[in-house]
Design an enzyme around this catalytic site. Structure first.
Site, PDB file in Angstrom:
ATOM      1  N   LEU A 166      -0.517   0.293  18.057  1.00 46.17           N
ATOM      2  CA  LEU A 166      -1.445   1.372  18.419  1.00 46.17           C
ATOM      3  C   LEU A 166      -0.656   2.688  18.421  1.00 46.17           C
ATOM      4  O   LEU A 166       0.511   2.710  18.847  1.00 46.17           O
ATOM      5  CB  LEU A 166      -1.962   1.066  19.840  1.00 46.17           C
ATOM      6  CG  LEU A 166      -3.135   1.871  20.359  1.00 46.17           C
ATOM      7  CD1 LEU A 166      -4.350   1.673  19.462  1.00 46.17           C
ATOM      8  CD2 LEU A 166      -3.475   1.456  21.779  1.00 46.17           C
ATOM      9  N   ASP A 216      -9.054   1.079  15.419  1.00 50.23           N
ATOM     10  CA  ASP A 216     -10.137   0.950  14.427  1.00 50.23           C
ATOM     11  C   ASP A 216     -11.443   1.633  14.810  1.00 50.23           C
ATOM     12  O   ASP A 216     -12.484   1.229  14.323  1.00 50.23           O
ATOM     13  CB  ASP A 216     -10.443  -0.542  14.202  1.00 50.23           C
ATOM     14  CG  ASP A 216      -9.217  -1.291  13.691  1.00 50.23           C
ATOM     15  OD1 ASP A 216      -9.115  -2.496  13.924  1.00 50.23           O
ATOM     16  OD2 ASP A 216      -8.364  -0.637  13.072  1.00 50.23           O
ATOM     17  N   ASN A 235       0.842  -1.214   0.000  1.00 56.25           N
ATOM     18  CA  ASN A 235       0.000   0.000   0.000  1.00 56.25           C
ATOM     19  C   ASN A 235       0.868   1.252   0.000  1.00 56.25           C
ATOM     20  O   ASN A 235       0.576   2.223  -0.688  1.00 56.25           O
ATOM     21  CB  ASN A 235      -0.930  -0.005   1.217  1.00 56.25           C
ATOM     22  CG  ASN A 235      -2.146  -0.857   0.987  1.00 56.25           C
ATOM     23  OD1 ASN A 235      -3.017  -0.500   0.216  1.00 56.25           O
ATOM     24  ND2 ASN A 235      -2.186  -2.013   1.621  1.00 56.25           N
ATOM     25  N   HIS A 247      -8.184  -0.532   7.029  1.00 53.56           N
ATOM     26  CA  HIS A 247      -8.421  -1.820   7.680  1.00 53.56           C
ATOM     27  C   HIS A 247      -9.015  -2.767   6.640  1.00 53.56           C
ATOM     28  O   HIS A 247      -9.956  -2.374   5.921  1.00 53.56           O
ATOM     29  CB  HIS A 247      -9.385  -1.620   8.865  1.00 53.56           C
ATOM     30  CG  HIS A 247      -9.612  -2.878   9.633  1.00 53.56           C
ATOM     31  ND1 HIS A 247      -8.676  -3.418  10.486  1.00 53.56           N
ATOM     32  CD2 HIS A 247     -10.659  -3.742   9.633  1.00 53.56           C
ATOM     33  CE1 HIS A 247      -9.151  -4.539  10.996  1.00 53.56           C
ATOM     34  NE2 HIS A 247     -10.349  -4.763  10.483  1.00 53.56           N
ATOM     35  N   ASN A 290      -5.991   5.445   8.525  1.00 56.47           N
ATOM     36  CA  ASN A 290      -5.598   4.039   8.490  1.00 56.47           C
ATOM     37  C   ASN A 290      -6.511   3.279   7.546  1.00 56.47           C
ATOM     38  O   ASN A 290      -7.643   3.708   7.281  1.00 56.47           O
ATOM     39  CB  ASN A 290      -5.718   3.436   9.904  1.00 56.47           C
ATOM     40  CG  ASN A 290      -5.304   1.964   9.937  1.00 56.47           C
ATOM     41  OD1 ASN A 290      -4.288   1.596   9.369  1.00 56.47           O
ATOM     42  ND2 ASN A 290      -6.104   1.135  10.582  1.00 56.47           N
TER      43      ASN A 290
HETATM   44  C1  GRF Z   1      -3.238  -4.592   4.382  1.00 53.89           C
HETATM   45  O1  GRF Z   1      -4.075  -5.719   4.432  1.00 53.89           O
HETATM   46  C2  GRF Z   1      -3.888  -3.467   5.122  1.00 53.89           C
HETATM   47  O2  GRF Z   1      -5.285  -3.433   4.982  1.00 53.89           O
HETATM   48  C3  GRF Z   1      -3.542  -3.802   6.538  1.00 53.89           C
HETATM   49  O3  GRF Z   1      -2.237  -4.330   6.509  1.00 53.89           O
HETATM   50  C4  GRF Z   1      -1.987  -4.823   5.195  1.00 53.89           C
HETATM   51  C5  GRF Z   1      -0.817  -4.059   4.635  1.00 53.89           C
HETATM   52  O4  GRF Z   1      -0.374  -4.694   3.519  1.00 53.89           O
HETATM   53  N1  GRF Z   1      -3.615  -2.613   7.362  1.00 53.89           N
HETATM   54  P1  GRF Z   1       0.941  -4.021   2.815  1.00 53.89           P
HETATM   55  O5  GRF Z   1       2.072  -4.079   3.838  1.00 53.89           O
HETATM   56  O6  GRF Z   1       0.569  -2.594   2.452  1.00 53.89           O
HETATM   57  O7  GRF Z   1       1.208  -4.877   1.615  1.00 53.89           O
END
Ligand code: GRF
Length: 190
Positions: free
Chosen positions: A86, A144, A13, A103, A101
């Site tokens: 956290l 969350d 991400n 989730h 964030n």
């Molecule tokens: C993703 O599933 C995101 O939703 C969660 O942690 C994971 C991160 O994946 N918070 P990456 O490290 O970005 O590949």
């Protein structure tokens, strides 16, 4: 505008977001911040020429060093992208409505401590859910529970394994998170 990306794991991400803004002169990914010196995100940061800030639990929770560094950049938005700890209250208070964030589930279901990564998708499959998805939300001092900014869903078939769900959810993350970050940044101005 300056963004700090927090990640503990692979960082896919984080890479999607950095790539999205690569040719945007107004937005800089100033730092990739991590609590895990073995995280894949560090290699991605190196390839993307983004500075990495590493810290351990003691530094993060018993000093104000990280908050000070972020305030001095100054960072305009903190984006958590697979960050597993956290956020300390001092940091949340220093960046009100400036930490978001993602989730990998449709909060408020399948949220809270311990519900992260693969565990979420296993729980969704075990509960025979017919859909899952992503939730992008503001971060406050409890896991969350911040105000929801955006959600997107995907179908979960009876034959789906947790891995199948993970793939569909991650595709939603990569499509939507960069754009939602841009929308939140634009709102900071107003
Ligand atoms: C993703 O599933 C995101 O939703 C969660 O942690 C994971 C991160 O994946 N918070 P990456 O490290 O970005 O590949």
């Amino acid at each position: 505008k300056r963004i700090a990306l927090f990640a503990s794991g692979s960082g896919s991400n984080a890479e999607q977001i950095a790539t999205y803004f690569a040719d945007n002169a107004d937005v800089t990914i100033s730092l990739i911040v991590s609590n895990n010196h073995k995280a894949g995100v560090i290699d991605r940061a190196r390839r993307l020429h983004i500075p990495v800030l590493l810290f351990d639990r003691k530094t993060f929770y018993e000093t104000d060093q990280i908050t000070e560094i972020l305030l001095n950049q100054p960072i305009d938005l903190i984006v958590l992208a697979g960050f597993m700890w956290l956020m300390p209250s001092k940091l949340v208070q220093a960046f009100p409505d400036k930490i978001i964030n993602i989730h990998p589930a449709l909060l408020p279901k399948f949220g809270g401590k311990g519900m992260y990564g693969h565990f979420v998708h296993e729980a969704v499959v075990a509960a025979n859910e017919t859909e899952s998805g992503i939730t992008i939300h503001y971060v406050n001092e409890r896991y969350d529970e911040g105000q929801i900014i955006f959600q997107a869903s995907c179908p979960v078939l009876p034959t789906d394994t947790p891995e199948d769900v993970a793939k569909k959810v991650q595709a939603l993350e990569h499509v939507h998170y960069p754009r939602v970050v841009a929308e939140v940044l634009a709102k900071l101005d107003s």
